[in-house]
Design an enzyme around this catalytic site. Structure first.
Site, PDB file in Angstrom:
ATOM      1  NE  ARG A 102      -3.879   0.392   1.807  1.00 44.75           N
ATOM      2  CZ  ARG A 102      -5.245   0.532   2.168  1.00 44.75           C
ATOM      3  NH1 ARG A 102      -5.126   1.185   3.716  1.00 44.75           N
ATOM      4  NH2 ARG A 102      -6.208  -0.050   1.822  1.00 44.75           N
ATOM      5  CG  HIS A 129      -8.452   0.177  -2.618  1.00 45.39           C
ATOM      6  ND1 HIS A 129      -7.464  -0.805  -2.432  1.00 45.39           N
ATOM      7  CD2 HIS A 129      -9.044   0.614  -2.260  1.00 45.39           C
ATOM      8  CE1 HIS A 129      -7.471  -1.102  -1.341  1.00 45.39           C
ATOM      9  NE2 HIS A 129      -8.184  -0.877  -0.775  1.00 45.39           N
ATOM     10  CD  GLN A 132     -12.793  -1.700  -1.164  1.00 39.69           C
ATOM     11  OE1 GLN A 132     -11.805  -1.412  -0.670  1.00 39.69           O
ATOM     12  NE2 GLN A 132     -13.719  -2.362  -1.199  1.00 39.69           N
ATOM     13  CG  ASP A 225     -13.569   6.372  -0.330  1.00 36.47           C
ATOM     14  OD1 ASP A 225     -13.293   6.340   0.644  1.00 36.47           O
ATOM     15  OD2 ASP A 225     -12.601   6.103  -1.569  1.00 36.47           O
ATOM     16  CB  CYS A 265     -13.948   0.585   0.006  1.00 33.55           C
ATOM     17  SG  CYS A 265     -13.716   2.605  -0.027  1.00 33.55           S
ATOM     18  NE  ARG A 293     -10.497  -5.415   0.249  1.00 35.53           N
ATOM     19  CZ  ARG A 293      -9.395  -4.508   0.551  1.00 35.53           C
ATOM     20  NH1 ARG A 293     -10.106  -3.389   1.688  1.00 35.53           N
ATOM     21  NH2 ARG A 293      -8.013  -4.534   0.568  1.00 35.53           N
TER      22      ARG A 293
END
Ligand code: CP
Ligand code: NVA
Length: 306
Positions: A102, A129, A132, A225, A265, A293
């Site tokens: 990340r 992402h 995700q 988000d 998310c 996830r």
């Protein structure tokens, strides 16, 4: 498939194959446990930013299939600061079988993958992402009877990293994608032009709007988000002045189909981009989405190491 850095890098067949594998692994896990197909394999998890879901779901995914995971915090590695990314990649490749990172700058995860001898997974960058998006597609797939083509996915808010990967997974798998964002907070133009090519092949439609009510009108899925992503903290106040008309609240949800599901998310900033009423209401799929996830990433790990 050496790495998993972007949804855009993979064909619809590969992405659908990952979803099918995720469904299988989820059933196997829920029926008593996964087979130890990644026994003796270790994942290094390199983080330049905080995380709950990505960290815990990758760690548990490895444990479920007999493997192990190492958490490397920003303070420990100093990616590109204490040591060059190329050197980190070559050193870590000698210790573990797979890396998840990340990062802030997207180029840094590309650089890591370029130099690593082992597969690299993008666990979020400033640009996208992809893990995700795979969990999101899995959640939609499960909710709509294992059928994605023709569904209308509407994203309301900032054209950020999560929006880019969601756009790409929709365009690849034949879901129609609509975004309503304030002027100046668009999805990057290169991500949209790539998506238009994928959409031409899959038959999906892409609509770029600014009015949230218009955008949700035919929505099967409403997605939002945070207004301020990690790394943009100095813009928080400026954004807080622009984004309130883009809040996903009960009134906005009432403009969509009765069967609409609401996704985020997470982490959510309740009272900002989403209200408690919606996040905890009957349309919400926030927690099954977060739990997916685990299953979506397990499929990516098994595919890359299988
Ligand atoms: N959605 C998501 O990636 O959450 P974390 O930042 O907690 O990993
Ligand atoms: N757009 C958010 C997503 C967090 C999972 C961020 O980058 O901070």
């Amino acid at each position: 498939m050496k790495d998993f850095l972007a949804v855009a890098d993979h064909s619809p067949e590969v992405l659908q194959g990952l979803l099918n594998l995720a469904v299988e692994l989820k059933q196997e896990h829920q029926a008593g446990g996964n087979k130890p197909v990644l026994k003796d394999k270790t994942l290094a998890m390199i983080f330049q930013k905080p995380s709950l879901r990505t960290r815990v779901s990758f760690d548990m995914a490895m444990r479920h299939v007999g493997g192990d995971a190492l958490y490397l915090s920003p303070a420990e590695i100093g990616l590109g600061k204490r040591e060059s990314i190329a050197d980190v990649a070559r050193v870590v490749s000698g210790y573990v079988e797979i890396i998840m990172a990340r990062v802030f700058a997207h180029e840094h995860v590309l650089e890591l993958a370029k130099w690593a001898d082992v597969p690299v997974i993008n666990g979020l960058s400033d640009y996208n992402h992809p893990c995700q998006a795979m969990a999101d597609a899995l959640t939609i797939y499960e909710n709509f009877d294992h059928q994605l083509k023709g569904l209308n996915v509407t994203y309301v808010g900032d054209g950020n990293n999560v929006a880019v990967s969601l756009l790409h997974v929709c365009a690849k798998l034949g879901m129609n994608f609509t975004i309503a964002n304030p002027l100046g907070y668009d999805i990057p133009a290169e991500a949209v032009s790539e998506a238009r090519k994928f959409a031409a092949e899959s038959g999906s439609n892409i609509n770029l709007l600014t009015d949230p009510e218009e955008a949700v009108h035919y929505a099967d899925v409403i997605y939002t988000d945070t207004w301020t992503s990690m790394g943009q903290e100095e813009e928080t106040q400026k954004r807080a002045a622009v984004f309130p008309p883009y809040q996903v609240n009960a009134e906005l949800v009432s403009k969509a189909k009765d069967t609409v599901i609401v996704m985020h998310c997470l982490p959510a900033h309740r009272g900002e981009e989403i209200t408690d009423e919606v996040a905890d209401g009957p349309h919400s799929r926030l927690f099954p989405q977060a739990h997916n996830r685990l299953h979506a990433q397990k499929a990516i790990l098994v595919e890359l190491l299988g």
